[in-house]
Each structure stands twice: as structure tokens, then as C-alpha cells.
Design an enzyme around this catalytic site. Sequence first.
Site, PDB file in Angstrom:
ATOM      1  N   ALA A  50       0.816  -1.214   0.000  1.00  0.00           N
ATOM      2  CA  ALA A  50       0.000   0.000   0.000  1.00  0.00           C
ATOM      3  C   ALA A  50       0.849   1.262   0.000  1.00  0.00           C
ATOM      4  O   ALA A  50       0.468   2.279  -0.585  1.00  0.00           O
ATOM      5  CB  ALA A  50      -0.942  -0.007   1.205  1.00  0.00           C
ATOM      6  N   THR A  87      -3.129  10.070  -1.744  1.00  0.00           N
ATOM      7  CA  THR A  87      -1.870  10.555  -1.165  1.00  0.00           C
ATOM      8  C   THR A  87      -0.706   9.602  -1.370  1.00  0.00           C
ATOM      9  O   THR A  87       0.436   9.943  -1.034  1.00  0.00           O
ATOM     10  CB  THR A  87      -2.023  10.800   0.350  1.00  0.00           C
ATOM     11  N   LYS A  88      -0.956   8.415  -1.921  1.00  0.00           N
ATOM     12  CA  LYS A  88       0.121   7.453  -2.108  1.00  0.00           C
ATOM     13  C   LYS A  88       1.110   7.937  -3.175  1.00  0.00           C
ATOM     14  O   LYS A  88       0.823   8.844  -3.966  1.00  0.00           O
ATOM     15  CB  LYS A  88      -0.452   6.095  -2.509  1.00  0.00           C
ATOM     16  N   ASN A  89       2.275   7.304  -3.229  1.00  0.00           N
ATOM     17  CA  ASN A  89       3.288   7.696  -4.212  1.00  0.00           C
ATOM     18  C   ASN A  89       2.738   7.649  -5.634  1.00  0.00           C
ATOM     19  O   ASN A  89       3.082   8.485  -6.470  1.00  0.00           O
ATOM     20  CB  ASN A  89       4.511   6.790  -4.099  1.00  0.00           C
ATOM     21  N   PHE A 148      -4.742   5.108  -3.120  1.00  0.00           N
ATOM     22  CA  PHE A 148      -5.347   6.246  -2.416  1.00  0.00           C
ATOM     23  C   PHE A 148      -4.620   7.517  -2.846  1.00  0.00           C
ATOM     24  O   PHE A 148      -3.410   7.488  -3.088  1.00  0.00           O
ATOM     25  CB  PHE A 148      -5.222   6.021  -0.904  1.00  0.00           C
TER      26      PHE A 148
END
Length: 391
Positions: free
Chosen positions: A158, A184-186, A182
Site C-alpha cells: 500500500a 496521497t500514495k506515491n 489512495f
Amino acid sequence: MIPVMNVQRQYASLQDELDAAALEVLHSGGYILGPKVQNFENEFASYCGAKYAVGVGNGTDALVIALLAAGIGEGDEVITTAMTFVSTAEAIAQVGATPVFVDITPETYTMDPSKLEAAFTSKTKAVIPVHIYGQAADMDEICRIAHSHNALVIEDCAQAAGAKYKGRRTCSLGDMACVSFFPTKNLGAAGDAGIIVTDSEDLYKAAMAFRVHGSGLNGAYTYARLNGQEFDESKVDFHGNLPKYYNYLVGFNSRLDALQAAMLSVKLPHLDDWNARRREIAAIYNEKITNTAFAKPVVADFNEHIFYVYPLRVNDRAKFRAYMEEKGIATGVYFPVPMHEQACFGKLGYKHGDFPVAEDLAEHGVTIPMFPELTDDEINQVIDAMNAYTE
């Protein structure tokens, strides 16, 4: 206020491409699955060095479906780390299995392989290591131990899309892998999205079936496999009707939609550059934060960290966070309650003190701003504030 993360800046850097991709999907009328999703699945599998990828609604669904695809359910046990987001353990419980926790290493905060062997029982069917904060767990040792017990290894990626372990990307290190996109993920979507990655055709077909109500040819194939039956495709008859109306498994409505897939296809070619910038920022923090009040992150020699967050340890976290807020700098906590102390897992019988490293991190861990679009001025403001902090 300098934020911990900022998705708007990334959008602004690719606004024309992202807007064009979104409009193309909206004009097409093809919003559910379809070529955009299949294209991204192929791109992401290739990026990871894996054969198959199955886009699903979110990272939690990815974990649940991966476990079901492996035939894991009531009466089974799955080992994971005590320090993770609740989704990891929640997915295990949702399929009817029992989460079994182990501690993390004090250096990398990933699953401690030396604690793994003792957690196995005759009921153990899988291990879910978590590549927390963007750094891979010690997968060779984890896989060696798990496979010696005939247990599958499902990577929780994740927070680690694009990270490397001994030169190989995460998502290609175990039997299956699950990723959250999501925002905000990389690699973030414009909403919830996730994916399952595997080299196993059986697990791939099962994941394909479970994401669409357990229906169709993949559902029939998986039903036979999970029940120890021979599968004969020639005997599957949909009587001229749509295969989606023939359900062989109790599945889900969890499909990566075309809009999210189109956005992710625009972003994927930039992921390595964004991750490189994160490492650059981390290197600056490592060099210039000289205040001994903080324990800075440790990167294992075999890893290429992608710094989803930049984790620190500080004795008085509340005091430090209040200080940074006064300086106009946001901080974060990932995660304040370890899994064995969550109320939803109270019946498992764990107690405080069972996993001391995870408990220490939960009490003292904190993160500072980390995203590729941070400016040099903002980075220097963070460093100056950190170095001026007194315990």
C-alpha cells in the site's frame, strides 16, 4: 502551513494530461472496466516485473480478494505485522481467518523475520509482510520461512509502489501483492483504487472472478479449483446469456473504474522520478537534521526506499507536534495504535508488552513533510525548525 502531503501540486504539474485523460473517458461512455483498465493493468504488471494485475476498488478490497483467491477463510490463520494500517489485519478478519501478529525491527519498522517462525501453527495459511513507509521487508527470509510451511506470501504494498528489494521491485517478491492507489500514495488516483499483482494464473483468474461477484468463466474455473474438482471449459454453458449472471462464488462489486485507470496511466511513467525526488529530500533531511532529539529512518542495505513518509522517533511527540504547528509546519502519525491493541482485535487475547518495538513506534513515531513537490525553501524551513527544537 507546510503540509505533510499535497496532492494538488502533483495534479497541477500534470493538469493538461490528466484533464485530457479524464475527458476522454467521460466522452467514451465506457466507465466500468474496459480497455483503459486493462491497459493500466498491463502497464503496472510490466512495471513491477510480474505477469498479471487485477484492478479493484481499493487497497483493502485487494487484500480481501487476494486472501479469498488463495482459498483462505474460516479456521485459517494469517501472520502479519503489529505495526500497519488496520486494513491489513481487517482483511484477514473479513474473510473469516484469524490475524496473528509479530513485531517489527527497530531499524526498518518492517516485519522482523526472526520473530516469524514462532508464530506458525498448523492453521497458518499465509504471511502478509507490510512494506511500511515505502521500504520493503526482508522478503527472501520471509518467503523462505513461509514457503517452508507451505504458506503463501502476500505483499502489502500500500505504501511502497516502486520500491526495490535487492534490485527487484515490490509486488514481484511474493506469491501475490496488493497496492492502494489512495490519492496521497506515491502513485495516487483521483479517488479510491487498488490492484492485485501475481505471477500465478490460478490466483489471477480467482481475483478476476471475485472482483465481479464471482461470476463468469473465471468464477467457474475458480470454483472448481477451490473445491478440488477438474475444470472442463467445454461444459460451461451460459445458454446464450451474459456470463455475469452466472455466479459460482460469493464475490464483490470491486472494480477499478476507467476514470481512475486513465489517471493512473498518465502518472505511472512519472513514478520513478517522483520516488527519486523523495529519496533526494530524505537525503537532505538525513544530512542536515543534526538535532539528536530525533532518530532518523534507517534504510536496509538491500533496499531502495521510496519514502512514502519520512518517519522519525522523538521522545515527546505531543510537544514536538505542537512546536512544529507553531512554526507553520504540519506533522503526521503513522500509526498511533498497533494492531494488537486495537479494540476490534481485543478478543485475540494480546496485551500491552507483547510487541514492544511496535508499541514504542506507536507512541513515539512522527512524520514531517515529504512529497516530491516540496520546494527547497520549504525543506530548509523544516530543517531549521527541527534543529532549533529542544526536548
